[in-house]
Design a protein around this motif. Structure first.
Motif, short mmCIF file in Angstrom:
data_model
loop_
_atom_site.label_atom_id
_atom_site.label_comp_id
_atom_site.label_asym_id
_atom_site.label_seq_id
_atom_site.Cartn_x
_atom_site.Cartn_y
_atom_site.Cartn_z
N GLY A 53 50.77 49.77 47.69
CA GLY A 53 49.29 49.12 47.53
C GLY A 53 48.64 48.22 48.17
O GLY A 53 47.59 47.73 47.87
N GLY B 16 45.11 47.93 48.16
CA GLY B 16 43.87 47.65 47.51
C GLY B 16 43.19 46.93 48.52
O GLY B 16 42.03 46.47 48.32
N THR B 17 43.23 47.47 49.82
CA THR B 17 41.91 46.87 50.92
C THR B 17 41.25 48.30 50.18
O THR B 17 39.45 47.21 50.84
CB THR B 17 42.64 47.38 51.81
OG1 THR B 17 43.77 47.21 52.79
CG2 THR B 17 41.70 48.29 53.34
N VAL C 299 40.78 43.72 48.06
CA VAL C 299 41.49 42.80 47.97
C VAL C 299 42.11 43.27 48.12
O VAL C 299 43.61 43.67 47.62
CB VAL C 299 41.54 42.53 45.82
CG1 VAL C 299 40.35 42.23 45.62
CG2 VAL C 299 41.43 44.08 45.36
N PRO C 300 43.18 43.32 49.05
CA PRO C 300 44.06 43.60 49.86
C PRO C 300 45.64 43.18 49.09
O PRO C 300 46.71 43.73 48.78
CB PRO C 300 44.14 43.86 51.49
CG PRO C 300 43.15 43.08 51.32
CD PRO C 300 41.94 42.92 50.87
N ALA D 24 45.66 41.31 47.08
CA ALA D 24 46.15 41.49 45.28
C ALA D 24 46.64 42.90 45.18
O ALA D 24 47.54 43.68 44.33
CB ALA D 24 44.81 42.05 43.98
N GLY D 25 46.37 43.75 46.48
CA GLY D 25 46.80 45.34 46.39
C GLY D 25 49.04 45.43 46.40
O GLY D 25 49.04 46.08 45.90
N LYS E 257 49.93 42.46 43.51
CA LYS E 257 49.99 43.38 42.14
C LYS E 257 49.96 44.60 41.84
O LYS E 257 51.01 44.76 41.06
CB LYS E 257 48.36 42.41 41.51
CG LYS E 257 48.66 41.35 41.18
CD LYS E 257 48.86 40.92 40.42
CE LYS E 257 49.25 39.67 40.50
NZ LYS E 257 49.72 38.11 39.11
N LEU E 258 49.25 45.56 42.80
CA LEU E 258 50.15 47.16 43.02
C LEU E 258 50.97 47.43 42.94
O LEU E 258 51.36 48.50 42.50
CB LEU E 258 48.44 48.03 43.25
CG LEU E 258 47.21 47.25 42.78
CD1 LEU E 258 46.59 48.37 43.93
CD2 LEU E 258 47.34 47.67 41.45
#
Length: 218
Positions: free
Chosen positions: A160, A164-165, A169-170, A172-173, A176-177
């Motif tokens: 994740g 995200g990185t 958007v690390p 959010a990674g 969220k991911l």
């Protein structure tokens, strides 16, 4: 163009005395993902794994089904964040009893961990975790020759954070991911002149249809 396949480990033993051990379901998932990778016909010149038992056992089981002879290179930088330490400092050490309830507690703890930054109380801070994930990926990319493919057995938080990185958007990674990664889900990165790019995230068609019963998130 070369590619890197990041595979999340099979189901661990949530709620058991030893969490870091594949469950019977986890071993089945690992066999199925290995068979799916074999179906793809990709030749892997490099295979990597974290040093956690659930990652190593997923690698061993999947490689057997894949029929891959490349040795596994273990690197602790592929290991997951320490959820016990993070929960202890940011959630009062929530017990692992109910998976759904624990997920909510862990989500809140991870959010606080990220917000704390370099000044956080955990042994490994969020910036340090993000940096080591980026570093191990960079080292792997640098080790690959033109058109070579790598297979990595790691964890949801690592996947994740890296996804995200790569999208810029690390945080959010991670928040969220990471939450929706399935056990033995496959994330594919491409590596070429344009750098490393996220091509697909959390593929799990091998856990649908006749094998849908194997789908799990923890």
């Amino acid at each position: 163009m070369g590619a890197i396949y990041l595979v999340r480990h099979g189901q661990a033993s949530f709620g058991a005395a030893e969490y870091d051990a594949l469950s019977p379901l986890g071993f089945e998932q690992s066999t199925v993902v290995g068979a799916d990778l074999r179906r793809r016909g990709v030749e892997f010149t490099r295979v990597c794994s974290g040093t956690l038992a659930r990652q190593r056992d997923t690698a061993a089981t999947a490689r057997k089904a894949l029929g891959c002879d490349a040795p596994v290179v273990e690197d602790e930088r592929w290991n997951e964040y320490d959820h016990v330490d993070i929960s202890a400092h940011h959630a009062g050490g929530a017990p692992q009893e109910d998976s759904r309830a624990y997920q909510g507690v862990l989500d809140a703890a991870l959010t606080a961990w990220v917000a704390a930054g370099d000044g956080g109380p955990c042994t490994e801070t969020w910036p340090a975790f993000r940096a080591r994930c980026s570093a191990v990926l960079a080292d792997l990319v640098a080790s690959l020759g033109k058109g070579e493919h790598a297979l990595v057995f790691t964890s949801g938080g690592v996947i994740g954070a890296l996804a995200g990185t790569l999208m810029g958007v690390p945080e959010a990674g991670l928040l969220k991911l990471n939450r929706v990664t399935v056990n033995t889900g496959i994330t594919k990165l491409t590596s070429g002149r344009g750098g490393v790019n996220l091509l697909s995230f959390n593929e799990h068609a091998h856990l649908e249809g006749e094998t849908a019963r194997l789908l799990s998130y923890r």
